[in-house]
Design an enzyme around this catalytic site. Structure first.
Site, PDB file in Angstrom:
ATOM      1  N   SER A  44       7.098  13.065   0.003  1.00 11.77           N
ATOM      2  CA  SER A  44       8.036  13.978  -0.650  1.00 11.77           C
ATOM      3  C   SER A  44       9.077  14.371   0.388  1.00 11.77           C
ATOM      4  O   SER A  44       8.707  14.842   1.440  1.00 11.77           O
ATOM      5  CB  SER A  44       7.316  15.212  -1.132  1.00 11.77           C
ATOM      6  OG  SER A  44       6.944  16.018  -0.023  1.00 11.77           O
ATOM      7  N   SER A  45      10.284  14.226   0.138  1.00 10.96           N
ATOM      8  CA  SER A  45      11.157  13.264  -0.533  1.00 10.96           C
ATOM      9  C   SER A  45      12.545  13.436   0.012  1.00 10.96           C
ATOM     10  O   SER A  45      13.449  13.939  -0.658  1.00 10.96           O
ATOM     11  CB  SER A  45      11.230  13.392  -2.068  1.00 10.96           C
ATOM     12  OG  SER A  45      10.507  14.454  -2.585  1.00 10.96           O
TER      13      SER A  45
ATOM     14  N   GLU B  42      12.236  13.458  -8.446  1.00  9.16           N
ATOM     15  CA  GLU B  42      11.615  12.621  -9.469  1.00  9.16           C
ATOM     16  C   GLU B  42      11.084  13.470 -10.620  1.00  9.16           C
ATOM     17  O   GLU B  42      10.771  14.642 -10.434  1.00  9.16           O
ATOM     18  CB  GLU B  42      10.496  11.768  -8.860  1.00  9.16           C
ATOM     19  CG  GLU B  42       9.372  12.475  -8.194  1.00  9.16           C
ATOM     20  CD  GLU B  42       9.563  12.790  -6.703  1.00  9.16           C
ATOM     21  OE1 GLU B  42      10.646  12.541  -6.128  1.00  9.16           O
ATOM     22  OE2 GLU B  42       8.619  13.344  -6.122  1.00  9.16           O
TER      23      GLU B  42
ATOM     24  N   ASN C 221       0.857  -1.179   0.000  1.00 11.16           N
ATOM     25  CA  ASN C 221       0.000   0.000   0.000  1.00 11.16           C
ATOM     26  C   ASN C 221       0.896   1.233   0.000  1.00 11.16           C
ATOM     27  O   ASN C 221       1.351   1.689   1.044  1.00 11.16           O
ATOM     28  CB  ASN C 221      -0.917  -0.016   1.219  1.00 11.16           C
ATOM     29  CG  ASN C 221      -2.090  -0.942   1.018  1.00 11.16           C
ATOM     30  OD1 ASN C 221      -2.865  -0.776   0.081  1.00 11.16           O
ATOM     31  ND2 ASN C 221      -2.202  -1.938   1.884  1.00 11.16           N
TER      32      ASN C 221
END
Lengths: 165, 165, 165
Positions: C54-55, C111, C49
């Protein structure tokens, strides 16, 4: 409902959820976020801090009739949600969950939402769950759907989710 | 700031947050994600792993002057965020939180963001929190807003949030 | 892989992650969510799940060859994801992580995703991580990238992420 375990009494977030509850609802407001809040209330998930997850039922997870965490708790939940202000449009959200025949395996949760009828949404999430279980070589013991449809007034949100805790 | 409890020393995520902190800021970069990172720094939430939640203040939650978790921790947070590269445009984000008169009840957090002035954003989140508390038949003891406005250069992000831990 | 600690045996979500694992993959299906599910499988994150974060890499975090939590567990993860049904288009996702020279400091995860080549995505996430570390006045000891490219058929999802647990 179940007796709280010592871990629950400590009120920490379990890595591997033991319980689940599905629900759907819609809400209307001039404000998008308030329409979302009202949809959550109808679905049975108001007054929690939803943590959106994607979207696995752990092995051995048990259905519950309601979320029995204190209000304001973090609540992991897989959901479909859609908000529109296109007056009169039909919008729907649906979520399916598939439980495996082998209780030591996982199940899957699939969701959809958008400008569609509840029936279409229902059929989509069934097909999706079947495909996702087939990908895992798992046979389905039970496949359930909750779905909701609304005709848009003001700002309308439809919501369908499976909470995991 | 508070003394760490044994649970905090174990560093597990509490299901029901006890503390909160509101903050807002903006950031600029050629990269959207870096502008977001800089907005977080100005808001006081840099160096955490934000877990976006929606958006309830548990009963009895206490304001803190800063997030006192180790850097890199998971941090549940309700927020509004908006990024634009439309040079010269005015963008804003705001978050409100309403605390109830009855300390055994929950409060709500409401957020907004977009091409608007800070004043508009401020007014919207006040109206939203009032509506959400009225839905719960709760009287408001205290209603606070944090908001931020920026004129877009390069890629600009505005961020306003309420962290819960 | 590591021996489970007493805390892990309790299976509660750690506030400050100790381990990480990067992975990327793509998936194809008529359904967007099933293509996402298949991309996760290729990336090594199926059957969890996912909790999107962030990050930030906490100080002292250790790489692992695989996620060693029970299936169905909550898995905090920073990721880029992109889905398209524009037949024949090239899509990519990439994630970078930068570890600091000073092991008591944090690292960053950056990302990107979209209609671009893997090479472009790769270059972007390197530049982003360098900028985010420079913002923190941190020198980079190690900068790694995982990336994936696909040509769209049906509905195709590319996914690149760094899980933290």
């Amino acid at each position: 409902m179940h007796e709280p375990t010592p871990l629950e009494q400590m009120r920490v977030l379990r890595v591997t959820p033991r319980f689940f509850k599905a629900g759907a609802g819609f809400g209307v407001s001039a404000f998008e976020l308030v329409s979302f809040d009202r949809a959550l209330r109808e679905a049975g998930f108001a007054d929690y801090n939803l943590l959106r997850v994607s979207s696995i039922l752990p092995a051995g997870v048990e259905p519950q009739s309601a979320v029995d965490l204190p209000k304001g708790s973090l609540l992991p939940i897989a959901y479909g949600v859609f908000t529109s202000n296109e007056q009169g449009a039909i919008i729907s959200a649906a979520v399916s969950y598939a439980l495996p025949t082998d209780p030591s395996e996982v199940g899957v949760i699939m969701e959809t939402e958008g400008y569609m009828s509840e029936r279409e949404a229902h059929e989509q999430v069934i097909a999706m769950a079947e495909e996702a279980m087939e990908d895992r070589n798992l046979k389905i013991a039970r496949l359930e759907v909750v779905a909701v449809q609304a005709r848009v007034e003001l700002c309308t949100t439809v919501f369908a989710g499976v909470a995991l805790w």
